[in-house]
Design an enzyme around this catalytic site. Structure first.
Site, PDB file in Angstrom:
ATOM      1  N   GLY A  12     -30.595  17.381   0.221  1.00  0.00           N
ATOM      2  CA  GLY A  12     -31.868  17.429  -0.047  1.00  0.00           C
ATOM      3  C   GLY A  12     -32.340  16.350  -0.491  1.00  0.00           C
ATOM      4  CB  THR A  13     -32.072  12.601   0.804  1.00  0.00           C
ATOM      5  OG1 THR A  13     -32.066  12.973   2.256  1.00  0.00           O
ATOM      6  CG2 THR A  13     -30.675  12.500   0.397  1.00  0.00           C
ATOM      7  CG  ASN A  14     -36.226  14.688   4.247  1.00  0.00           C
ATOM      8  OD1 ASN A  14     -36.986  13.540   4.464  1.00  0.00           O
ATOM      9  ND2 ASN A  14     -35.145  14.699   4.868  1.00  0.00           N
ATOM     10  CG  MET A  91     -28.593  22.900   8.213  1.00  0.00           C
ATOM     11  SD  MET A  91     -29.140  21.626   9.393  1.00  0.00           S
ATOM     12  CE  MET A  91     -27.985  21.697  10.473  1.00  0.00           C
ATOM     13  CB  ILE A  93     -32.936  29.485  14.237  1.00  0.00           C
ATOM     14  CG1 ILE A  93     -31.860  28.585  14.783  1.00  0.00           C
ATOM     15  CG2 ILE A  93     -34.060  29.988  15.145  1.00  0.00           C
ATOM     16  CD1 ILE A  93     -32.386  27.598  15.692  1.00  0.00           C
ATOM     17  CG  LEU A  94     -37.821  29.097  10.230  1.00  0.00           C
ATOM     18  CD1 LEU A  94     -39.180  28.231   9.988  1.00  0.00           C
ATOM     19  CD2 LEU A  94     -37.175  29.569   9.162  1.00  0.00           C
ATOM     20  CG  ASN A 108     -38.644  20.508  11.130  1.00  0.00           C
ATOM     21  OD1 ASN A 108     -37.752  20.666   9.966  1.00  0.00           O
ATOM     22  ND2 ASN A 108     -38.346  20.208  12.280  1.00  0.00           N
ATOM     23  CG  HIS A 110     -36.902  16.150  15.038  1.00  0.00           C
ATOM     24  ND1 HIS A 110     -35.685  16.932  15.180  1.00  0.00           N
ATOM     25  CD2 HIS A 110     -36.517  15.278  16.013  1.00  0.00           C
ATOM     26  CE1 HIS A 110     -34.907  16.662  16.262  1.00  0.00           C
ATOM     27  NE2 HIS A 110     -35.360  15.540  16.733  1.00  0.00           N
TER      28      HIS A 110
HETATM   29  C1  GRF Z   1     -32.828  15.062   7.682  1.00  0.00           C
HETATM   30  O1  GRF Z   1     -32.224  14.042   8.682  1.00  0.00           O
HETATM   31  C2  GRF Z   1     -33.782  15.709   8.681  1.00  0.00           C
HETATM   32  O2  GRF Z   1     -34.532  14.893   9.582  1.00  0.00           O
HETATM   33  C3  GRF Z   1     -33.196  16.943   9.264  1.00  0.00           C
HETATM   34  O3  GRF Z   1     -32.205  17.201   8.390  1.00  0.00           O
HETATM   35  C4  GRF Z   1     -31.473  16.186   7.485  1.00  0.00           C
HETATM   36  C5  GRF Z   1     -31.570  16.799   5.987  1.00  0.00           C
HETATM   37  O4  GRF Z   1     -31.292  15.907   4.960  1.00  0.00           O
HETATM   38  N1  GRF Z   1     -34.139  17.785   9.385  1.00  0.00           N
HETATM   39  P1  GRF Z   1     -31.659  16.084   3.542  1.00  0.00           P
HETATM   40  O5  GRF Z   1     -30.727  17.440   2.994  1.00  0.00           O
HETATM   41  O6  GRF Z   1     -33.047  16.124   3.156  1.00  0.00           O
HETATM   42  O7  GRF Z   1     -30.763  14.898   2.684  1.00  0.00           O
END
Ligand code: GRF
Length: 208
Positions: A12-14, A91, A93-94, A108, A110
């Site tokens: 969940g860093t994003n 992770m 698929i939708l 999303n 990527h």
């Molecule tokens: C990221 O590399 C993003 O590009 C991909 O999944 C990863 C998620 O990482 N879709 P995090 O859980 O947000 O750390």
């Protein structure tokens, strides 16, 4: 104010970048109202809890048929009054139900410059392995809308990142996260929340 629902599966860093961006005012006119995880042990759920964001868990394996799962996820998202859904390392698929219920309302991130190193099978470290095997000197990240084509929806923002000699997939992944993903995902979300993205013929136009 738009309701943002973030879908996660892992660290969940994003998600953290989105939470920080909301707090610092980078995300305008949007609030993260729910985090949904496909994995009950995802650290992303702790990040949400620390910030008093309600959480839900929905697991693919709890449904016999994919269509049942697809319908349950759609119903859950509707029950949360989601205006925008963000896939931040989700992770699973939708399916058609979710995608057709939220046209150009799912974003999303990527970890490559689409149309390079994308599509089925290109996730996680595999993306960066492929980039290094090809010897590209630039890679990066893409924030895009989700449609029925894997990684094929309208591109909202891209940011390039230098590939350095001696990079491993892990090192490149980290650099792309820090320099691109954590920046452009909140920017794309903010543009959406301010109604600044128009989609014409599968192309996203930013009206800034
Ligand atoms: C990221 O590399 C993003 O590009 C991909 O999944 C990863 C998620 O990482 N879709 P995090 O859980 O947000 O750390």
């Amino acid at each position: 104010m738009k309701n943002i629902v973030v879908l996660v599966s892992g660290g969940g860093t994003n998600l953290q970048a989105l939470i920080d961006a909301e707090k610092s005012g980078i995300i305008k006119n949007g609030k993260i109202t729910c985090v949904i995880s496909s994995n009950p042990d995802a650290y992303a759920l702790e990040r949400a809890a620390k910030n008093n964001i309600p959480t839900e868990v929905i697991r693919r394996r709890d449904y016999d048929e994919f269509i049942e799962y697809d319908k349950a996820l759609t119903a859950l998202l509707k029950s949360k009054n989601a205006d925008l859904i963000v896939l931040a390392g989700f992770m699973t698929i939708l399916g058609h139900e979710v995608i057709s219920a939220f046209p150009n309302r799912i974003i999303n991130i990527h970890p490559a410059l689409i149309p390079s190193f994308c599509g089925e099978g290109f996730y996680g470290l595999r993306v960066h392995e492929a980039a290094l095997n090809k010897g590209v000197k630039l890679s990066g990240a893409t924030a895009h809308f989700v449609n029925e084509v894997c990684d094929g929806g309208p591109i909202i923002i891209q940011k390039s990142v230098e590939v350095k000699s001696g990079d491993t997939p892990e090192v490149l992944q980290k650099r792309i996260m820090e320099q691109a993903e954590w920046k452009i995902l909140p920017q794309a979300v903010s543009l959406f929340c301010q109604d600044k993205i128009k989609v014409v013929n599968n192309v996203a136009i930013i009206c800034d």
